[in-house]
Design a protein around this motif. Structure first.
Motif, PDB file in Angstrom:
ATOM      1  N   ILE A   1       6.822  -5.479  -0.083  1.00 22.90           N
ATOM      2  CA  ILE A   1       6.822  -4.488   1.004  1.00 22.90           C
ATOM      3  C   ILE A   1       7.373  -3.164   0.496  1.00 22.90           C
ATOM      4  O   ILE A   1       6.850  -2.080   0.806  1.00 22.90           O
ATOM      5  N   MET A   2       8.427  -3.239  -0.307  1.00 26.64           N
ATOM      6  CA  MET A   2       9.007  -2.019  -0.875  1.00 26.64           C
ATOM      7  C   MET A   2       7.987  -1.283  -1.741  1.00 26.64           C
ATOM      8  O   MET A   2       7.862  -0.056  -1.674  1.00 26.64           O
ATOM      9  N   LEU A   3       7.224  -2.052  -2.555  1.00 32.40           N
ATOM     10  CA  LEU A   3       6.222  -1.433  -3.427  1.00 32.40           C
ATOM     11  C   LEU A   3       5.104  -0.805  -2.597  1.00 32.40           C
ATOM     12  O   LEU A   3       4.630   0.297  -2.909  1.00 32.40           O
ATOM     13  N   GLN A   4       4.660  -1.494  -1.522  1.00 25.03           N
ATOM     14  CA  GLN A   4       3.630  -0.927  -0.653  1.00 25.03           C
ATOM     15  C   GLN A   4       4.100   0.381  -0.034  1.00 25.03           C
ATOM     16  O   GLN A   4       3.332   1.351   0.059  1.00 25.03           O
ATOM     17  N   GLN A   5       5.365   0.413   0.395  1.00 24.31           N
ATOM     18  CA  GLN A   5       5.900   1.643   0.987  1.00 24.31           C
ATOM     19  C   GLN A   5       5.961   2.764  -0.034  1.00 24.31           C
ATOM     20  O   GLN A   5       5.665   3.920   0.281  1.00 24.31           O
ATOM     21  N   ARG A   6       6.326   2.434  -1.282  1.00 24.39           N
ATOM     22  CA  ARG A   6       6.386   3.462  -2.322  1.00 24.39           C
ATOM     23  C   ARG A   6       4.999   4.018  -2.619  1.00 24.39           C
ATOM     24  O   ARG A   6       4.819   5.224  -2.834  1.00 24.39           O
TER      25      ARG A   6
ATOM     26  N   GLY B   1       2.689  11.030  -1.796  1.00 29.26           N
ATOM     27  CA  GLY B   1       1.600  11.906  -1.371  1.00 29.26           C
ATOM     28  C   GLY B   1       0.556  12.126  -2.439  1.00 29.26           C
ATOM     29  O   GLY B   1      -0.615  12.356  -2.144  1.00 29.26           O
ATOM     30  N   SER B   2       0.961  12.070  -3.715  1.00 23.80           N
ATOM     31  CA  SER B   2       0.006  12.298  -4.800  1.00 23.80           C
ATOM     32  C   SER B   2      -0.657  10.984  -5.166  1.00 23.80           C
ATOM     33  O   SER B   2      -0.388   9.937  -4.613  1.00 23.80           O
ATOM     34  N   SER B   3      -1.509  11.059  -6.148  1.00 24.49           N
ATOM     35  CA  SER B   3      -2.228   9.866  -6.617  1.00 24.49           C
ATOM     36  C   SER B   3      -1.655   9.367  -7.927  1.00 24.49           C
ATOM     37  O   SER B   3      -2.326   8.696  -8.692  1.00 24.49           O
ATOM     38  N   GLN B   4      -0.378   9.719  -8.194  1.00 27.54           N
ATOM     39  CA  GLN B   4       0.209   9.332  -9.478  1.00 27.54           C
ATOM     40  C   GLN B   4       0.445   7.834  -9.556  1.00 27.54           C
ATOM     41  O   GLN B   4       0.232   7.217 -10.591  1.00 27.54           O
ATOM     42  N   ILE B   5       0.921   7.209  -8.479  1.00 28.04           N
ATOM     43  CA  ILE B   5       1.195   5.776  -8.493  1.00 28.04           C
ATOM     44  C   ILE B   5      -0.124   5.036  -8.348  1.00 28.04           C
ATOM     45  O   ILE B   5      -0.765   5.083  -7.303  1.00 28.04           O
ATOM     46  N   GLN B   6      -0.540   4.347  -9.411  1.00 28.10           N
ATOM     47  CA  GLN B   6      -1.834   3.682  -9.426  1.00 28.10           C
ATOM     48  C   GLN B   6      -1.697   2.179  -9.617  1.00 28.10           C
ATOM     49  O   GLN B   6      -2.621   1.516 -10.066  1.00 28.10           O
ATOM     50  N   ALA B   7      -0.530   1.621  -9.306  1.00 25.76           N
ATOM     51  CA  ALA B   7      -0.328   0.185  -9.464  1.00 25.76           C
ATOM     52  C   ALA B   7      -1.171  -0.572  -8.444  1.00 25.76           C
ATOM     53  O   ALA B   7      -1.162  -0.263  -7.253  1.00 25.76           O
ATOM     54  N   ILE B   8      -1.909  -1.566  -8.911  1.00 24.43           N
ATOM     55  CA  ILE B   8      -2.760  -2.383  -8.050  1.00 24.43           C
ATOM     56  C   ILE B   8      -2.022  -3.667  -7.716  1.00 24.43           C
ATOM     57  O   ILE B   8      -1.463  -4.322  -8.600  1.00 24.43           O
ATOM     58  N   LEU B   9      -2.006  -4.044  -6.453  1.00 24.20           N
ATOM     59  CA  LEU B   9      -1.414  -5.308  -6.030  1.00 24.20           C
ATOM     60  C   LEU B   9      -2.506  -6.378  -6.030  1.00 24.20           C
ATOM     61  O   LEU B   9      -3.376  -6.394  -5.164  1.00 24.20           O
ATOM     62  N   PHE B  10      -2.478  -7.249  -7.015  1.00 25.17           N
ATOM     63  CA  PHE B  10      -3.474  -8.310  -7.130  1.00 25.17           C
ATOM     64  C   PHE B  10      -3.039  -9.531  -6.324  1.00 25.17           C
ATOM     65  O   PHE B  10      -1.846  -9.810  -6.171  1.00 25.17           O
ATOM     66  N   THR B  11      -4.009 -10.275  -5.808  1.00 25.70           N
ATOM     67  CA  THR B  11      -3.730 -11.535  -5.125  1.00 25.70           C
ATOM     68  C   THR B  11      -3.754 -12.675  -6.134  1.00 25.70           C
ATOM     69  O   THR B  11      -4.236 -12.527  -7.265  1.00 25.70           O
TER      70      THR B  11
ATOM     71  N   ASN C   1      11.053  -0.468  -9.024  1.00 24.13           N
ATOM     72  CA  ASN C   1      11.163   0.893  -9.538  1.00 24.13           C
ATOM     73  C   ASN C   1      10.507   1.006 -10.918  1.00 24.13           C
ATOM     74  O   ASN C   1       9.824   1.979 -11.231  1.00 24.13           O
ATOM     75  N   GLU C   2      10.700  -0.035 -11.742  1.00 24.16           N
ATOM     76  CA  GLU C   2      10.107  -0.025 -13.077  1.00 24.16           C
ATOM     77  C   GLU C   2       8.584  -0.098 -12.999  1.00 24.16           C
ATOM     78  O   GLU C   2       7.881   0.577 -13.746  1.00 24.16           O
ATOM     79  N   VAL C   3       8.056  -0.939 -12.091  1.00 30.64           N
ATOM     80  CA  VAL C   3       6.602  -1.038 -11.926  1.00 30.64           C
ATOM     81  C   VAL C   3       6.026   0.304 -11.513  1.00 30.64           C
ATOM     82  O   VAL C   3       5.001   0.754 -12.035  1.00 30.64           O
TER      83      VAL C   3
END
Length: 744
Positions: A376-381, A386-396, A452-454
């Motif tokens: 949930i914390m990662l989804q909120q981050r 606002g930018s598109s810098q965070i590109q981490a994908i949450l895989f199932t 935070n590291e992710v």
């Protein structure tokens, strides 16, 4: 008269030949088969003719009153012999060293130097002490194996040390590699604490030692029990070549162990038989019915047979169709059939309910793990950025299972102390490396740091840093997904004889320049400074165009903006660890600089950092390298594959840079940014002076075709650094992947 003389001469010759004939081994009852309470089974024996070969000669010492059994002419004490398992139990030496002794490095006696005996992999290597480095130096086949562990203490208070745990605080341990032969124990101590300046190390069988904190104060044992395995080595005889030989020991109900892959052969009794498999007809039938080792039901009759047994169900024997019991039997059968149908229906109903509940339970569990791992914390981050810098994908879970063919064993490209790496293919045909970690800390602080590291690593878009694509948080231990780098590690390109000739000096300089630039970026250009903490050639991946990719952030630390150093438990790889960090536990950016200096030395010399086979003054490669610069003998230590007749100016500059990086005090080392700028300047001067060193696209394509992509990675931990499993197509054919790494 002449005929009598001739007859006497023939008899004399026959007697003489008989006396000169070799003594044959015998398995009869004429041989003494005990020493005190210890049985001495064949192929072991106390006297000539009672053992198979001299390797199995034992000595019984009765001089002290209590008989003591020794192996051959050595001081190795035997406790038990197990011919059925091809094992013996012996008492191995304990190595001791004290920091305040004149020589704080010691070797135990060469407690194993026998042809037919190896250390069983059921043993563990244990080291006890504070600030203690312990190694086992052994030989497996023709290869030297060096492996060990580090034991530390935070302070002089033993109340924080956990009894029964050898996890690295006060005591460390690891499992002995399989097939280890001639072996020694090397032990060094930097313990200046008030507890006890002495350290100890030994090999012990499973369950033979339980750590206690009081052992740090007083450990008086000189020997510990350990197990050795053995085999019959008789020329080139094996299971496949010697079955028809008269002196082949696996006879009668004894079979040769086809799964044994070492030298010689081993025997074992066939299933259903027990005894000594190395004595003909000694494997005798086991009466399973009498011993109670059968699996017959309570209502069955157990009948023993030769090598097995038979279960006979009690029935209606003797009843005929015309008997008065026939109708009763028929009705009983119909009733049983009806009960079976109803039972089958109920079984299907309960199975459907069970699977539904299990599916619901799995969904609840996945949701629990997702929240527990900071999903949930990662989804909120991600959504709050606002930018598109965070590109981490949450895989199932399903996506990663499909990408790895349900984590098929053939998809494993690396294993290590931090986890397992699988090769995966995403729906968009991207090839990725999926890392399943072994250890996770569920404290809220660690979860916050992990998320935070992710987030930070997913924002890093540097061509020389392995890209983190995303993660899966729906399992108890999170999985990380990285880009796939196909051409192995820098360690392999340095130490593989074929590949090392292919990387010329300009390629090596380009690789370290790119690596320095990546580390400089992590230290000073990332949004939060990142200290890698495990810089070494095995964590620098090389792609098909010889572009360096810094990987393995499993040990990395994020440094807050208002801090220059961070107090942590020491973690890293021996040989590459910053000595100042090792002494103070204070991690700084200069710790990475020292490790990078060691990488420069390894790249320049083509030699491994730690190798006890080298002369004593050359065992510490970094000290030997610095001494060669001071003594102006640098040419003697440079890699022979560079084929130099004299030292070029650019190599001298890189060597001096490495010398500055290896200063014992961190304040005297350059920053990573300064190192990167200096290497870029040296590279630029080479291009200006020799413009042909820059590879053209056709040359890069040629290098790619010659080297070929490899799908192996080395997941380095404290595993054997002598193993390298990346081979290009020009060096070797396709092989089975072994240990791999680069992803954590």
């Amino acid at each position: 008269m002449n005929s009598r003389i001739l007859l006497v001469a023939v008899v004399v010759v026959v007697v003489a030949m008989t006396s000169l004939a070799p003594v044959t081994s015998k398995q009869s009852t004429d041989c003494e088969r005990s020493c005190g309470d210890i049985d001495i089974p064949y192929p072991f024996g106390l006297e000539d003719g009672c053992y198979h070969s001299r390797d199995f000669l034992v000595t019984c010492d009765r001089s002290s009153g209590t008989p003591v059994l020794f192996l051959r002419d050595s001081n190795i004490t035997l406790n038990n012999m197990y011919p059925a398992d091809s094992e013996i139990r012996v008492m191995g030496n304990v190595a001791h060293v004290c920091y305040d002794s004149p020589d704080n490095e010691t070797l135990s006696n060469a407690w194993l130097n026998l042809n037919n005996f190896w250390i069983s992999d059921t043993n563990s290597f244990v080291a006890i002490g504070c600030q203690t480095d312990a190694y086992v130096i052994g030989r497996k086949d023709t290869n030297q194996i060096i492996t060990g562990c580090v034991s530390t203490c935070n302070d002089s208070n033993i109340s924080d040390i956990t009894n029964g745990s050898c996890s690295g605080t006060g005591c460390c341990e690891f499992t002995i590699p399989e097939g280890l032969g001639y072996s020694q124990v090397r032990l060094t101590s930097n313990n200046t604490m008030t507890l006890n300046p002495c350290s100890h190390a030994f090999v012990v069988e499973e369950g033979g030692y339980n750590f206690s904190s009081t052992d740090l104060l007083d450990f008086g044992s000189e020997k510990m029990p350990m197990k050795l395995v053995w085999a019959i080595i008789d020329g080139d005889k094996t299971c496949h070549t010697s079955n028809a030989s008269d002196d082949f020991l696996c006879k009668g109900n004894s079979e040769c162990d086809q799964e044994y892959v070492g030298p010689g052969y081993r025997c074992y009794c066939m299933e259903g038989y027990d005894g000594n498999p190395y004595i003909k007809d000694n494997c005798t039938n086991i009466d399973e019915c009498k011993d109670g080792t059968h699996d017959c039901e309570d209502w069955d009759i157990c009948t023993d047979t030769v090598g097995s047994y038979i279960c006979t169900t009690k029935g209606w024997a003797g009843y005929t169709k015309n008997s008065t019991y026939y109708c009763v039997i028929l009705k009983s059968m119909l009733l049983l059939a009806g009960i079976s149908v109803v039972g089958l229906f109920l079984l299907l109903l309960f199975t459907w309910i069970y699977l539904g509940l299990k599916r619901r339970k799995n969904l609840i569990l996945r949701e629990k793990f997702f929240k527990q791992n900071g999903g949930i914390m990662l989804q909120q981050r991600i959504s709050g950025d606002g930018s598109s810098q965070i590109q981490a994908i949450l895989f199932t879970v399903e996506e990663l299972e499909k990408a790895t063919n349900n984590y098929d064993q053939s998809r494993i490209i690396g294993k290590g102390g931090f986890g397992t790496v699988f090769k995966g293919v995403l729906p968009d045909d991207r090839i990725v490396a999926i890392k399943m970690s072994k250890i996770v800390d569920q404290t809220q602080t660690q979860v916050d740091q992990f998320i935070n590291e992710v987030v930070i690593l997913s924002q890093i878009n540097h061509r020389n840093v392995v890209k983190l694509i995303g993660c899966c948080l729906e399992t108890e231990i999170p999985s990380l997904v990285y880009e796939f780098i196909p051409n192995g590690t820098l360690f392999d390109h340095i130490h593989n004889e074929c590949k090392s000739k292919a990387i010329t000096w300009d390629i090596r300089l380009r690789i370290v320049t790119e690596t320095a630039g990546a580390l400089s970026y992590l230290h000073s250009a990332a949004s939060v400074p990142i200290i890698h903490r495990d810089v070494k050639p095995m964590n620098i991946l090389i792609d098909s165009s010889y572009v360096a990719k810094v990987a393995d952030f499993g040990a990395s630390k994020l440094i807050p903006m208002d801090q220059n150093e961070l107090a942590t438990l020491v973690q890293g790889t021996l040989g590459y660890l910053d000595p100042e960090y090792l002494q103070t536990n204070q991690l700084t950016e200069k710790s990475d600089v020292y490790s990078f200096g060691v990488v420069l030395v390894e790249l320049l010399t083509g030699k491994k950092i730690i190798n006890f086979e080298r002369p004593e003054k050359e065992r510490n490669l970094t000290k030997h390298f610095i001494a060669s610069i001071d003594n102006e003998t640098l040419l003697e230590v440079l890699d022979e594959n560079l084929q130099l007749k004299e030292v070029p100016h650019d190599i001298i500059l890189v060597s001096r840079l490495a010398q500055r990086c290896l200063h014992l005090k961190g304040d005297e080392r350059p920053t990573m940014k300064e190192v990167a700028l200096e290497l870029e300047g040296i590279s630029a001067s080479m291009i200006d002076k020799h413009p042909w060193v820059k590879s053209t696209s056709s040359e890069e394509a040629t290098e790619y075709l010659l080297n070929g992509p490899s799908e192996n990675y080395e997941d380095t931990d404290d595993t054997d650094s002598s193993t390298s499993t990346f081979y290009s197509m020009i060096c070797k054919p396709k092989i089975t992947p072994m240990a791999s790494g680069g992803y954590r």
